[in-house]
Design an enzyme around this catalytic site. Structure first.
Site, PDB file in Angstrom:
ATOM      1  N   GLY A  67       0.821  -1.189   0.000  1.00  0.00           N
ATOM      2  CA  GLY A  67       0.000   0.000   0.000  1.00  0.00           C
ATOM      3  C   GLY A  67       0.865   1.252   0.000  1.00  0.00           C
ATOM      4  O   GLY A  67       2.077   1.192   0.195  1.00  0.00           O
ATOM      5  N   CYS A 186       5.572   9.635   0.153  1.00  0.00           N
ATOM      6  CA  CYS A 186       4.282   9.023   0.475  1.00  0.00           C
ATOM      7  C   CYS A 186       3.120   9.763  -0.170  1.00  0.00           C
ATOM      8  O   CYS A 186       1.973   9.681   0.291  1.00  0.00           O
ATOM      9  CB  CYS A 186       4.096   8.907   1.987  1.00  0.00           C
ATOM     10  SG  CYS A 186       5.425   7.973   2.790  1.00  0.00           S
TER      11      CYS A 186
END
EC number: 2.3.1.181
Length: 222
Positions: A67, A186
């Site tokens: 993820g 991120c």
């Protein structure tokens, strides 16, 4: 939990080994925790957007099934891969992520650094201007700058297959942070990153890895 310190290893063979371990494991297979350090590598999460990869230059980019968005691995960073059977542990993914973050917060606390969670942004953050402050985050995040006054010191990216976890987390100990400026870490544009040495902590990779392993083992042992 069996703890294995792999040292500095290439990213892709390590990923392939995690996949193989997870595919082959059975209900009685002991959980393992792999601790390692990678040469400079960008890894892109399953839903990663190419626009977050700004100027990779000579650093390889590896697509993965974890993820999250793009992050950086490099020397001076403790990367930890918990290979855990969540059914045996009796928890679900949300609790697993919470425990990973707790282990990171406890590890930082052992160095006098206060680790913080930010809602909706997995990983652990600190206040570079006052790393030991215990003040809670003030109110709702600023929609214009949810990371005002914060820097990211640890990243999370996990994958669960048949209730078993792989991929994991990375704690910045003493590293060159320049490659983080080649990406939106991120997926957050302008997100500052830091490492323990930049926060005034003097430690080495084996010590930091050992402390993190101890806390992860405590959080992930039934």
């Amino acid at each position: 939990m069996i703890v294995k310190t792999l040292g500095r290893v290439e990213y892709l063979p390590t990923l392939e080994a995690m996949r193989a371990f997870t595919a082959a494991r059975e209900p009685g297979t002991p959980d393992e925790l792999w601790l390692c350090e990678h040469p400079p590598t960008f890894t892109q999460g399953l839903a990663g957007k190419p626009e977050h990869l700004l100027l990779p230059g000579d650093i390889p980019v590896v697509p993965t099934e974890r993820g999250g968005q793009v992050t950086y691995h490099g020397p001076g960073q403790v990367t930890a891969y918990p290979l855990v059977d969540l059914r045996r542990l009796g928890i679900f993914v949300k609790e697993y992520v919470f425990r990973l973050e707790t282990a990171l917060i406890q590890t930082l606390g052992s160095y006098g650094v206060t680790g913080l969670r930010v809602a909706g942004a997995p990983g652990i953050y600190v206040r570079p201007a006052d790393p030991g402050s215990h003040a809670a985050l003030a109110g709702p995040a600023d929609p214009e700058d949810p990371f005002r006054g914060l820097a990211k010191v640890a990243a999370l990216g996990i994958k669960v297959s048949r209730h078993c976890t792989y991929h994991g987390l990375a704690l910045n100990v003493a590293m060159d942070l320049e490659p983080f400026r080649r990406i939106n870490p991120c997926g957050y544009e302008g997100l500052e990153t830091t490492s323990l040495d930049k926060l005034g902590v003097s430690t080495d990779w084996p010590t930091a890895a050992g402390r993190l392993a101890e806390r992860l083992s405590a959080q992930l042992t039934p």
